[in-house]
Design a protein around this motif. Structure first.
Motif: not given
Length: 163
Positions: A8-13, A15-18
């Protein structure tokens, strides 16, 4: 559970980087979150799942929707692109075959091929002559009709008094 939280943390990261935004897990329930849909639109979500497993389900639905949209787009456009490529390739092959066929001929044969067929030339000249004669005849008939109409008009205006 630790693996899920890490995912979840990696996916959030990502999403935020995009440029997307993700509601932090320490915000109160009922807040709004920008949700990206597979069609590219953004939506406001009334509640966010508190459970990481529920959040993963939500993300998997979003990814599934995106993948379906991409597949539909590919299904609609790839066949057209393939046919276009086949047509372009066939056109190129035909032109290459024509060029090689012509280049294998002698200059005299090429000159002969460029000459107009004698029968076609004779028929074209005959048609031009007939067209010229028809135009002359049409003009003469038009002049004759105008003279006849003028004569008829002058006879009608003279009336019984002139006789």
């Amino acid at each position: 559970m630790a693996d899920k939280i890490e995912w979840v943390k990696k996916i959030k990261g990502i999403i935020q980087s995009k440029g997307g935004s993700v509601k932090s897990s320490n915000t109160p329930e009922g807040g709004s979150m920008r949700q990206s849909h597979s069609d590219g639109s953004l939506d406001t979500m009334a509640r966010r799942p508190a459970d990481p497993e529920e959040e993963l389900r939500w993300m998997s639905q979003e990814v599934r929707g995106y993948v379906e949209a991409v597949l539909n787009s590919l299904a609609a456009n790839v066949p057209k692109a393939i046919v276009l490529c086949q047509v372009e390739k066939a056109k190129e092959d035909m032109l290459n075959q024509l060029y090689s066929s012509i280049s294998s001929q002698s200059n005299a044969r090429i000159e002969e091929l460029l000459q107009e067929d004698h029968n076609a030339k004779r028929r074209r000249e005959k048609a031009q002559k007939q067209s010229t004669l028809l135009s002359k005849l049409t003009r003469q008939l038009s002049v004759h009709d105008n003279r006849a109409a003028a004569a008829s008009y002058s006879d009608d205006t003279s009336g019984p008094e002139d006789q």
